[in-house]
Scaffold this active site. Sequence first.
Site, PDB file in Angstrom:
ATOM      1  N   CYS A 169      -8.449   3.054   8.126  1.00 13.72           N
ATOM      2  CA  CYS A 169      -9.788   2.666   7.709  1.00 13.72           C
ATOM      3  C   CYS A 169     -10.645   2.209   8.883  1.00 13.72           C
ATOM      4  O   CYS A 169     -10.143   1.822   9.937  1.00 13.72           O
ATOM      5  CB  CYS A 169      -9.727   1.597   6.621  1.00 13.72           C
ATOM      6  SG  CYS A 169      -9.496  -0.081   7.219  1.00 13.72           S
ATOM      7  N   SER A 215      -0.563  -6.323   7.438  1.00 11.59           N
ATOM      8  CA  SER A 215      -0.270  -5.220   8.349  1.00 11.59           C
ATOM      9  C   SER A 215      -1.329  -5.094   9.434  1.00 11.59           C
ATOM     10  O   SER A 215      -1.025  -4.968  10.616  1.00 11.59           O
ATOM     11  CB  SER A 215      -0.159  -3.907   7.565  1.00 11.59           C
ATOM     12  OG  SER A 215       0.010  -2.808   8.439  1.00 11.59           O
ATOM     13  N   GLU A 217       0.830  -1.203   0.000  1.00  8.74           N
ATOM     14  CA  GLU A 217       0.000   0.000   0.000  1.00  8.74           C
ATOM     15  C   GLU A 217       0.865   1.254   0.000  1.00  8.74           C
ATOM     16  O   GLU A 217       0.558   2.232  -0.699  1.00  8.74           O
ATOM     17  CB  GLU A 217      -0.926   0.007   1.218  1.00  8.74           C
ATOM     18  CG  GLU A 217      -1.845   1.216   1.242  1.00  8.74           C
ATOM     19  CD  GLU A 217      -2.686   1.333   2.497  1.00  8.74           C
ATOM     20  OE1 GLU A 217      -2.973   2.467   2.916  1.00  8.74           O
ATOM     21  OE2 GLU A 217      -3.056   0.278   3.067  1.00  8.74           O
TER      22      GLU A 217
END
Length: 339
Positions: A203, A232, A134
């Site tokens: 998130c 993660s 990411e």
Amino acid sequence: MIATKPTLTVLLCTPRGFCAGVVRAIDAVERALKLYGPPVYVRHEIVHNKYVVEALKAKGAVFVEELAEVPETTAPVIFSAHGVAKSVPAEAAARNLLTIDATCPLVTKVHREAEIHWRRGREIVLVGHHGHPEVVGTMGQLPEGAVRLVETLEDVAAFTPRDPERLAFITQTTLSVDDTVGIVDALKQRFPAIVGPHKEDICYATTNRQQAVKAVAPRVEAMIIVGAPNSSNSLRLREVAERQGCAVSRLVQRAADIDWSEFGAIASLGVAAGASAPEVLVEEVLDAFAERYVLAVETVSTADESVFFPLPREVRDAPETLAARLEDAAARPVLAAKV
């Protein structure tokens, strides 16, 4: 005499397991396999879970790390939920590959924030973990040097911006909430003019799962987080449990990974799962404990989740619509790669 199994109180964290972005990404691969037929190529693990990846391989998905591994083909190539650098779709377009972007919409939100800050002349600080897909994808949205990565408070202390009055920060979506707060506070202390996101980048699923673990970890002797070692958000859950005082906190992919020397003499256990871990693996872990204990399971819920993300456009079509498109493409080969 038949030995009586001891009783084990199990506190089962909710929310746990698949988030909306993971569901969308997995569904995109399965839908592509149904609509286009195998093989379907997937750049990087669609989500960080070996069980999920192996199940999709069995259905005809082919996983690659780089586009160079994809042959000349009209088969679709899917980008993983973690997102990719802009150079990846550009390379795919140059090769006329049909691509499907399964990037989580919440990661895409971070990409767009970065672009807006850059267009407004700000240097961007990304709080994240070096090398995570990411992070690689987010940094790759902009020219080299436009985004500076910080992982620790020490990185913040050592950071020298080009102009402290023109700074912005964004974060990886799967970080430890508590760690990130500390780093962001340090950035704001050093650079009072720094601009942050309108809504935090970590998130909802990461936040909710960490809150559930925080509620359970102080109440149990041991805790199992079901998830992959390269996930993660799963790694952060194990760290959260440890910081909340749980004496034994372990990340396992499958029941076979449990070290029973650590879990053989406990009376209470917490169970949680990272956002890319399917519920079937949680059940597998519970079944393994049920072979050794009489389980008294209690669900501990800290949030309700109802988030839904629609599938990528390329896999929303009904099969008959897609069939017509493919027939048209076959009749006009020059357009085949643009189905």
